[in-house]
Motif scaffolding. Structure first.
Motif, PDB file in Angstrom:
ATOM      1  N   ALA A 108       8.579   7.713  -4.577  1.00 63.19           N
ATOM      2  CA  ALA A 108       8.062   7.365  -5.938  1.00 63.19           C
ATOM      3  C   ALA A 108       8.718   6.143  -6.617  1.00 63.19           C
ATOM      4  O   ALA A 108       8.074   5.385  -7.372  1.00 63.19           O
ATOM      5  N   GLY A 109       9.756   5.689  -5.755  1.00 65.95           N
ATOM      6  CA  GLY A 109      10.531   4.413  -6.324  1.00 65.95           C
ATOM      7  C   GLY A 109       9.514   3.061  -6.026  1.00 65.95           C
ATOM      8  O   GLY A 109       9.546   2.264  -6.708  1.00 65.95           O
ATOM      9  N   SER A 110       8.559   3.273  -5.006  1.00 68.63           N
ATOM     10  CA  SER A 110       7.899   2.332  -4.766  1.00 68.63           C
ATOM     11  C   SER A 110       6.771   1.897  -6.010  1.00 68.63           C
ATOM     12  O   SER A 110       6.450   0.739  -6.121  1.00 68.63           O
ATOM     13  N   PHE A 111       6.546   2.834  -7.046  1.00 66.66           N
ATOM     14  CA  PHE A 111       5.710   2.597  -8.055  1.00 66.66           C
ATOM     15  C   PHE A 111       6.440   1.519  -9.049  1.00 66.66           C
ATOM     16  O   PHE A 111       5.854   0.881  -9.874  1.00 66.66           O
ATOM     17  N   LEU A 112       7.829   1.217  -8.625  1.00 66.48           N
ATOM     18  CA  LEU A 112       8.229  -0.052  -9.360  1.00 66.48           C
ATOM     19  C   LEU A 112       7.748  -1.321  -9.148  1.00 66.48           C
ATOM     20  O   LEU A 112       7.634  -2.181 -10.071  1.00 66.48           O
ATOM     21  N   PHE A 113       6.874  -1.226  -8.032  1.00 65.37           N
ATOM     22  CA  PHE A 113       6.152  -2.521  -7.797  1.00 65.37           C
ATOM     23  C   PHE A 113       4.986  -2.298  -7.757  1.00 65.37           C
ATOM     24  O   PHE A 113       3.857  -3.458  -7.902  1.00 65.37           O
ATOM     25  N   ASN A 114       4.195  -1.036  -7.870  1.00 62.68           N
ATOM     26  CA  ASN A 114       2.998  -0.757  -8.102  1.00 62.68           C
ATOM     27  C   ASN A 114       2.557  -1.285  -9.481  1.00 62.68           C
ATOM     28  O   ASN A 114       1.483  -1.754  -9.918  1.00 62.68           O
ATOM     29  N   GLY A 115       3.593  -1.105 -10.481  1.00 62.23           N
ATOM     30  CA  GLY A 115       3.409  -1.398 -11.859  1.00 62.23           C
ATOM     31  C   GLY A 115       3.065  -2.908 -12.073  1.00 62.23           C
ATOM     32  O   GLY A 115       2.131  -3.537 -12.637  1.00 62.23           O
ATOM     33  N   PRO A 116       3.811  -4.059 -11.465  1.00 66.73           N
ATOM     34  CA  PRO A 116       3.345  -5.534 -11.379  1.00 66.73           C
ATOM     35  C   PRO A 116       2.209  -5.763 -10.753  1.00 66.73           C
ATOM     36  O   PRO A 116       1.194  -6.615 -11.079  1.00 66.73           O
ATOM     37  N   LEU A 117       1.589  -4.877  -9.560  1.00 72.39           N
ATOM     38  CA  LEU A 117       0.652  -5.104  -9.130  1.00 72.39           C
ATOM     39  C   LEU A 117      -0.732  -4.611  -9.918  1.00 72.39           C
ATOM     40  O   LEU A 117      -1.588  -5.290 -10.139  1.00 72.39           O
ATOM     41  N   PHE A 118      -0.667  -3.490 -10.635  1.00 81.12           N
ATOM     42  CA  PHE A 118      -1.371  -3.092 -11.548  1.00 81.12           C
ATOM     43  C   PHE A 118      -1.649  -4.174 -12.749  1.00 81.12           C
ATOM     44  O   PHE A 118      -2.923  -4.570 -13.279  1.00 81.12           O
ATOM     45  N   VAL A 119      -0.691  -4.755 -13.314  1.00 80.60           N
ATOM     46  CA  VAL A 119      -0.868  -5.526 -14.354  1.00 80.60           C
ATOM     47  C   VAL A 119      -1.474  -6.838 -14.029  1.00 80.60           C
ATOM     48  O   VAL A 119      -2.281  -7.515 -14.618  1.00 80.60           O
ATOM     49  N   SER A 120      -0.967  -7.363 -12.787  1.00 80.45           N
ATOM     50  CA  SER A 120      -1.500  -8.245 -12.225  1.00 80.45           C
ATOM     51  C   SER A 120      -3.017  -8.342 -11.947  1.00 80.45           C
ATOM     52  O   SER A 120      -3.774  -9.355 -12.329  1.00 80.45           O
ATOM     53  N   ASN A 121      -3.411  -7.231 -11.425  1.00 80.23           N
ATOM     54  CA  ASN A 121      -4.812  -7.194 -11.257  1.00 80.23           C
ATOM     55  C   ASN A 121      -5.703  -7.296 -12.651  1.00 80.23           C
ATOM     56  O   ASN A 121      -6.554  -7.763 -12.589  1.00 80.23           O
ATOM     57  N   ALA A 122      -5.020  -6.534 -13.672  1.00 81.30           N
ATOM     58  CA  ALA A 122      -5.409  -6.529 -14.870  1.00 81.30           C
ATOM     59  C   ALA A 122      -5.787  -8.074 -15.459  1.00 81.30           C
ATOM     60  O   ALA A 122      -6.760  -8.516 -15.902  1.00 81.30           O
TER      61      ALA A 122
END
Length: 276
Positions: free
Chosen positions: A194-208
């Motif tokens: 679940a801690g890997s979502f710390l890096f999914n956040g920047p990925l989602f924001v960057s995609n947006a």
């Protein structure tokens, strides 16, 4: 967000009854997945057609005039969204090699993700219009601030959810009556993955940011690179690819943050990403 949550909640409830209550194993997981899709379709159709009345017969001339500009961004955006299902399908096939218990545990994890991190998925859809409107208005300072604030919010949110998942890992596993490999997989997700979502956040924001500022292909490339390099390749090389998937997400998130952070090198009166 409500449509996504409806599908996730329906699947979680159906998984609980079909997989563990009726002991259907992988067959129950498949049935629950199909039924949840119908629930998702029904809620989405109701919102679009009944509540908001957004569906009508299109005018052919206006349709073709709008098709090219929409396809330029929409095509890349669709490919971006296909990265996660493609990776999940590959991992599900890999999990099948370890038996029904592993598939059941993976299914539970797949249902926990959209529920636990629903606000994170909604953030990417929320920040996009903010970026686009301020970019169009020439307020590049607000574009920078929105990116920065979104990254802060996503980090704090994920850290909080990760802590809660770790604290209540046994209760979550017990809720689904998980045993053996299913239990171990759920615990591993709550404690580590679940801690890997710390890096999914920047990925989602960057995609947006990429999609709304005219760089949809970059969103597609980063999303596929993060998902496939951190998921498919590692799952094929090691028996337990979950740790490597987290590593892949870290790399994808870091690359997106570096790309989006190029605006820091520009004067305050210039747009990010070299736009005009």
């Amino acid at each position: 967000m409500f449509v996504m949550l409806a599908g996730a909640v329906a699947t979680a409830i159906l998984d609980l009854f079909l997989i563990f209550g009726f002991n259907l194993g992988i067959t129950g997981a498949a049935i629950a997945n199909v039924l949840s899709r119908f629930a998702l379709l029904a809620l989405g159709f109701h919102g679009v057609v009944i509540i908001h009345r957004l569906v009508s017969i299109p005018d052919r001339k206006r349709l073709f005039a709008a098709l090219v500009p929409f396809a330029a961004i929409g095509g890349a955006a669709v490919l971006t969204q296909l990265a996660t299902p493609a990776a999940s399908a590959f991992v599900t096939a890999r999990m099948a090699d370890f038996g029904d218990a592993a598939v059941a545990g993976w299914t539970v994890v797949g249902r926990l993700v959209p529920i636990a991190f629903s606000a994170l998925f909604a953030l990417s859809g929320t920040v996009g219009p903010i970026l686009g409107q301020n970019f169009g208005a020439g307020r590049f300072d607000r574009v920078r601030q929105a990116l920065r604030d979104a990254l802060i919010v996503s980090t704090v949110y994920v850290a909080t959810v990760w802590l809660l998942l770790a604290l209540f890992r046994n209760q979550i596993s017990g809720l689904f009556s998980a045993h053996g490999e299913a239990h171990q997989l759920i615990l591993f997700f709550c404690l580590i993955a679940a801690g890997s979502f710390l890096f999914n956040g920047p990925l989602f924001v960057s995609n947006a940011a990429f999609n709304n500022l005219g760089y949809p292909v970059l969103a597609t490339l980063f999303n596929w690179a993060a998902r496939q390099s951190g998921c498919c390749l590692s799952s094929g090389m090691v028996p337990d690819g979950t740790v490597r998937r987290g590593t892949g997400r870290m790399g994808g998130g870091r690359r997106c943050v570096r790309r989006c952070s190029n605006y820091r090198l520009l004067p305050p009166n210039q747009p990010p990403f070299g736009g005009n």
